[in-house]
Design an enzyme around this catalytic site. Structure first.
Site, PDB file in Angstrom:
ATOM      1  N   HIS A 125     -13.004  -0.006   2.066  1.00 30.03           N
ATOM      2  CA  HIS A 125     -13.603  -0.147   3.393  1.00 30.03           C
ATOM      3  C   HIS A 125     -13.125   0.977   4.319  1.00 30.03           C
ATOM      4  O   HIS A 125     -11.943   1.319   4.337  1.00 30.03           O
ATOM      5  CB  HIS A 125     -13.176  -1.470   4.040  1.00 30.03           C
ATOM      6  N   ASN A 175      -5.064   1.792  -0.997  1.00 25.38           N
ATOM      7  CA  ASN A 175      -5.950   0.816  -0.374  1.00 25.38           C
ATOM      8  C   ASN A 175      -5.310  -0.570  -0.306  1.00 25.38           C
ATOM      9  O   ASN A 175      -5.439  -1.276   0.692  1.00 25.38           O
ATOM     10  CB  ASN A 175      -7.272   0.735  -1.153  1.00 25.38           C
TER      11      ASN A 175
END
Length: 257
Positions: free
Chosen positions: A96, A128
């Site tokens: 994201h 991440n």
């Protein structure tokens, strides 16, 4: 430019300059997508957003929305967007750029964060699912208990030293990622650049990842805060900046990617 809501209403939410992507081919590769939770510039050549901008407030960071991990193609982009097969096998996370946890206030807005137009390939463990997530949590903490009532956050990939491509769409794997955080009330800005590698899960010294906005502009080919007076740009963009602090305990600041 496309939007899933009235375009004028959507754009009014983002009351600062949109980042400007330089380059002769920018007009043919860029697609601006505006939504309630974010506005982004999707690059059809790299199959990732060049930038994603959010406007965060405490009211949006708290709420009942739950992460559903329903990754899917962006209906506003159609086949131009990447898809789940590009990330199989899972060599990289579907990372994201506007985090799902930034949209806790509304389930639909949270779900929209899972469009692939908002994704870029990120190393999973140690990035991440490690330090990058901690940086996202830190930014939320600045709003929730750090004295910053409202922040604009601009996030995206840097393609210097790319790690190749993945999938049938040849999604480019960035060498690093940037995040720029701007407080319009205090007129303060700080930028971060983190290499897309396994770093770890601690963010003990944020200052080591701070980078001037001018340097991020050089690395990305993007102009930020373009209409600022030149004097203001020089003062706020050329210095290295300082990572902001916040209270140690901050209810509601934690959240997944």
């Amino acid at each position: 430019m496309v939007s899933d809501m009235d375009l004028k209403t959507c754009l009014q939410r983002y009351a600062i300059d949109l980042p400007f992507v330089r380059g002769d081919d920018a007009a043919t590769t860029q697609r601006i997508v505006c939504r309630r939770g974010y506005i982004l510039s999707y690059n059809s050549a790299t199959h990732s957003p060049d930038w994603v901008m959010e406007r965060l407030s405490a009211a949006e960071l708290r709420g009942p929305a739950k992460r559903k991990d329903n990754f899917k193609e962006d209906p506003l982009l159609g086949t131009v967007d990447a898809d789940d097969t590009d990330y199989v096998p899972r060599l990289y996370d579907r990372g994201h750029q506007a985090p799902a946890a930034d949209a806790a206030f509304d389930q639909n807005v949270n779900d929209q964060s899972f469009f692939f137009s908002n994704m870029s390939p990120q190393v999973g463990i140690g990035f991440n699912r490690g330090i990058w997530r901690v940086l996202e949590d830190t930014v939320r903490g600045w709003v929730l208990c750090g004295g910053h009532d409202e922040l604009y956050v601009i996030t995206g990939p840097i393609y210097e030293n790319p790690k190749g491509v993945i999938g049938h769409d040849k999604v480019v794997v960035p060498g690093s990622f940037y995040k720029i955080v701007y407080d319009p009330k205090a007129v303060r800005v700080v930028g971060f650049v983190l290499p897309n590698v396994k770093i770890g899960s601690r963010f003990d010294n944020p200052q080591q990842y701070v980078k001037s906005i001018a340097d991020i502009e050089t690395d990305t080919g993007i102009d930020f805060f373009k209409s600022w007076p030149l004097r203001q740009q020089q003062l706020l963009e050329t210095g290295p900046g300082t990572a902001w602090g916040r209270a140690e305990k901050c209810d509601g600041a934690a959240g997944a990617d």
